[in-house]
Design an enzyme around this catalytic site. Structure first.
Site, PDB file in Angstrom:
ATOM      1  N   THR A  96     -25.374   0.590  19.723  1.00  0.00           N
ATOM      2  CA  THR A  96     -24.453  -0.526  19.971  1.00  0.00           C
ATOM      3  C   THR A  96     -25.004  -1.571  20.931  1.00  0.00           C
ATOM      4  OG1 THR A  96     -23.382   0.708  21.756  1.00  0.00           O
ATOM      5  CG2 THR A  96     -22.391   0.893  19.561  1.00  0.00           C
ATOM      6  N   TYR A 140     -34.155  12.740  35.078  1.00  0.00           N
ATOM      7  CA  TYR A 140     -34.479  11.847  33.943  1.00  0.00           C
ATOM      8  C   TYR A 140     -35.894  12.119  33.441  1.00  0.00           C
ATOM      9  CZ  TYR A 140     -34.978   7.451  31.303  1.00  0.00           C
ATOM     10  OH  TYR A 140     -35.182   6.505  30.321  1.00  0.00           O
ATOM     11  N   ILE A 192     -31.881  -1.307  23.323  1.00  0.00           N
ATOM     12  CA  ILE A 192     -32.989  -1.007  22.412  1.00  0.00           C
ATOM     13  C   ILE A 192     -32.452  -0.491  21.067  1.00  0.00           C
ATOM     14  CG2 ILE A 192     -34.962   0.551  22.064  1.00  0.00           C
ATOM     15  CD1 ILE A 192     -35.385   0.388  25.175  1.00  0.00           C
ATOM     16  N   HIS A 231     -18.445   3.935  23.495  1.00  0.00           N
ATOM     17  CA  HIS A 231     -17.452   2.859  23.622  1.00  0.00           C
ATOM     18  C   HIS A 231     -17.535   1.889  22.450  1.00  0.00           C
ATOM     19  CE1 HIS A 231     -18.738   4.208  27.703  1.00  0.00           C
ATOM     20  NE2 HIS A 231     -17.436   4.352  27.833  1.00  0.00           N
TER      21      HIS A 231
HETATM   22  N1  LIG Z   1     -34.457  -0.109  29.222  1.00  0.00           N
HETATM   23  C1  LIG Z   1     -35.557   0.469  29.640  1.00  0.00           C
HETATM   24  O1  LIG Z   1     -36.273  -0.052  30.522  1.00  0.00           O
HETATM   25  C2  LIG Z   1     -35.995   1.773  29.028  1.00  0.00           C
HETATM   26  C3  LIG Z   1     -37.294   2.224  29.345  1.00  0.00           C
HETATM   27  C4  LIG Z   1     -37.740   3.410  28.781  1.00  0.00           C
HETATM   28  C5  LIG Z   1     -36.932   4.125  27.929  1.00  0.00           C
HETATM   29  N2  LIG Z   1     -35.661   3.689  27.643  1.00  0.00           N
HETATM   30  C6  LIG Z   1     -34.871   4.500  26.724  1.00  0.00           C
HETATM   31  O2  LIG Z   1     -34.396   3.695  25.659  1.00  0.00           O
HETATM   32  C7  LIG Z   1     -33.161   4.233  25.170  1.00  0.00           C
HETATM   33  C8  LIG Z   1     -32.098   3.144  25.151  1.00  0.00           C
HETATM   34  O3  LIG Z   1     -31.948   2.642  26.452  1.00  0.00           O
HETATM   35  P1  LIG Z   1     -31.372   1.180  26.730  1.00  0.00           P
HETATM   36  O4  LIG Z   1     -32.086   0.677  27.918  1.00  0.00           O
HETATM   37  O5  LIG Z   1     -31.367   0.396  25.489  1.00  0.00           O
HETATM   38  O6  LIG Z   1     -29.895   1.568  27.177  1.00  0.00           O
HETATM   39  P2  LIG Z   1     -28.487   0.819  26.970  1.00  0.00           P
HETATM   40  O7  LIG Z   1     -28.657  -0.631  26.788  1.00  0.00           O
HETATM   41  O8  LIG Z   1     -27.661   1.322  28.094  1.00  0.00           O
HETATM   42  O9  LIG Z   1     -27.976   1.433  25.585  1.00  0.00           O
HETATM   43  C9  LIG Z   1     -27.710   2.782  25.491  1.00  0.00           C
HETATM   44  C10 LIG Z   1     -26.991   3.054  24.203  1.00  0.00           C
HETATM   45  O10 LIG Z   1     -26.746   4.472  24.086  1.00  0.00           O
HETATM   46  C11 LIG Z   1     -25.330   4.709  24.032  1.00  0.00           C
HETATM   47  N3  LIG Z   1     -25.080   5.984  24.707  1.00  0.00           N
HETATM   48  C12 LIG Z   1     -25.399   6.349  25.959  1.00  0.00           C
HETATM   49  N4  LIG Z   1     -25.016   7.607  26.203  1.00  0.00           N
HETATM   50  C13 LIG Z   1     -24.444   8.056  25.058  1.00  0.00           C
HETATM   51  C14 LIG Z   1     -23.839   9.277  24.664  1.00  0.00           C
HETATM   52  N5  LIG Z   1     -23.750  10.297  25.510  1.00  0.00           N
HETATM   53  N6  LIG Z   1     -23.361   9.378  23.411  1.00  0.00           N
HETATM   54  C15 LIG Z   1     -23.419   8.343  22.538  1.00  0.00           C
HETATM   55  N7  LIG Z   1     -23.989   7.158  22.861  1.00  0.00           N
HETATM   56  C16 LIG Z   1     -24.473   7.024  24.099  1.00  0.00           C
HETATM   57  C17 LIG Z   1     -24.717   3.485  24.698  1.00  0.00           C
HETATM   58  O11 LIG Z   1     -23.367   3.259  24.339  1.00  0.00           O
HETATM   59  P3  LIG Z   1     -22.151   3.839  25.252  1.00  0.00           P
HETATM   60  O12 LIG Z   1     -22.487   3.566  26.675  1.00  0.00           O
HETATM   61  O13 LIG Z   1     -20.948   3.121  24.738  1.00  0.00           O
HETATM   62  O14 LIG Z   1     -22.109   5.305  24.943  1.00  0.00           O
HETATM   63  C18 LIG Z   1     -25.616   2.406  24.118  1.00  0.00           C
HETATM   64  O15 LIG Z   1     -25.301   2.176  22.762  1.00  0.00           O
HETATM   65  C19 LIG Z   1     -32.823   5.435  26.074  1.00  0.00           C
HETATM   66  O16 LIG Z   1     -33.317   6.611  25.468  1.00  0.00           O
HETATM   67  C20 LIG Z   1     -33.627   5.126  27.335  1.00  0.00           C
HETATM   68  O17 LIG Z   1     -33.902   6.290  28.069  1.00  0.00           O
HETATM   69  C21 LIG Z   1     -35.181   2.516  28.173  1.00  0.00           C
END
Ligand SMILES: NC(=O)c1ccc[n+]([C@@H]2O[C@H](COP(=O)([O-])OP(=O)(O)OC[C@H]3O[C@@H](n4cnc5c(N)ncnc54)[C@H](OP(=O)(O)O)[C@@H]3O)[C@@H](O)[C@H]2O)c1
Length: 272
Positions: free
Chosen positions: A24, A160, A27, A48
């Site tokens: 949603t 983490y 990434i 959400h």
């Molecule tokens: N951004 C970075 O710098 C970065 C770097 C390295 C790796 N990553 C990895 O990339 C991935 C995505 O991260 P992002 O930065 O894009 O995060 P984000 O913008 O916070 O998006 C996270 C997504 O996952 C959903 N989510 C989280 N917990 C959940 C749960 N328990 N059940 C179902 N849905 C869930 C969130 O929706 P809801 O909150 O509504 O559940 C949202 O859709 C993760 O695996 C993260 O560890 C990110």
């Protein structure tokens, strides 16, 4: 160059079905959008309702939103069952949703349990559930979202970083066991990407913090979500048909850089 846009490959995933957990925002949303642009039907999940399904539907994409928590096994079962019932098959899985409990010495048993419950536990559950569908379809491809944090030490990040390290090991083992069914399993490990947590840490000031945190990366900047989407789609696609059990670093050179960083304080020039 506009790093927030990429050129989709027309119809590359036409007629195929993907699940993107946490699709949603951030990434996951970028991956889901790009898959749709290339013709896939996509199920996205999130705890959400944030209007992603409507926005994507309005853009003409074939998408469904399934609301719930990937930490719950029963919800994982629901996601796979509803996706298969809606489109009759599952070809791709992107395990992307993840908890973000960054704790060290102070982490409680409960913190560890919550941290691991989405990934690697939820990632493993989803792989178990989709594998029979992919086998029935003649094969499939899975990408588990990892991180630069899977292999390095960071302050107060026991929970983490250990969970991400486990994701990479899960990936290698699943790749080995699922190869006979023609299912490939890989990880993508992003560097710092401009999504909501990073933006929050920057107090919303991307312009100020991009060059500061950019110094951790050879490219001198943080990445955009869509820059993770292209490499993920590549791993899902047939172009990656001989790639499994590996980690694709989408990190602007974060892993290649040494302790001297971008070399701004390194003065030793060598001699004849
Ligand atoms: N951004 C970075 O710098 C970065 C770097 C390295 C790796 N990553 C990895 O990339 C991935 C995505 O991260 P992002 O930065 O894009 O995060 P984000 O913008 O916070 O998006 C996270 C997504 O996952 C959903 N989510 C989280 N917990 C959940 C749960 N328990 N059940 C179902 N849905 C869930 C969130 O929706 P809801 O909150 O509504 O559940 C949202 O859709 C993760 O695996 C993260 O560890 C990110």
């Amino acid at each position: 160059m506009d790093y927030t846009k990429r050129a989709p490959i027309k119809d590359r995933f036409k007629g195929n079905v993907a699940i993107v957990t946490g699709g949603t925002t951030g990434i996951g949303r970028a991956i889901a959008d790009e898959l749709c642009k290339e013709g896939a039907s996509v199920a996205i999940t999130g705890r959400h309702e944030v209007g992603a399904e409507k926005e994507m539907g309005d853009a003409g994409y074939d998408v469904t939103f399934i609301q719930g928590d990937m930490a719950e096994e029963s919800f994982c079962e629901k996601v796979v069952a509803e996706t298969a019932a809606k489109w009759g098959k599952i070809n791709y899985l992107v395990n992307n949703a993840f908890s973000f409990i960054a704790k060290g010495m102070d982490a409680t048993r409960r913190d560890w349990e919550i941290m691991f419950s989405v990934g690697p536990f939820g990632y493993a559950k989803m792989i178990q559930l989709v594998a029979p569908h992919m086998r029935e379809a003649g094969g499939g491809s899975i990408v588990n979202m990892s991180s630069i944090s899977c292999r390095i030490a960071q302050v107060n990040r026991w929970t983490y970083n250990a969970a991400k390290g486990a994701v990479n090991q899960l990936t290698r083992c699943a790749a080995l066991d699922l190869a006979p069914w023609n299912i490939r399993v890989n990880t993508v490990s992003p560097g710092w990407i401009w999504t909501r947590e990073v933006l929050k840490a920057a107090g919303g000031d991307k312009e100020k913090y991009d060059p500061i945190w950019g110094e951790y990366h050879i490219l001198g900047r943080c990445g955009e979500p869509v820059e993770c989407a292209g490499p993920t789609l590549f791993l899902l696609s047939d172009d990656a048909s001989f790639i499994t059990g590996t980690d694709l670093c989408v990190d602007g050179g974060y892993n290649a850089i040494g302790s001297e960083g971008l070399g701004k304080t390194a003065t030793f020039a060598g001699s004849e």
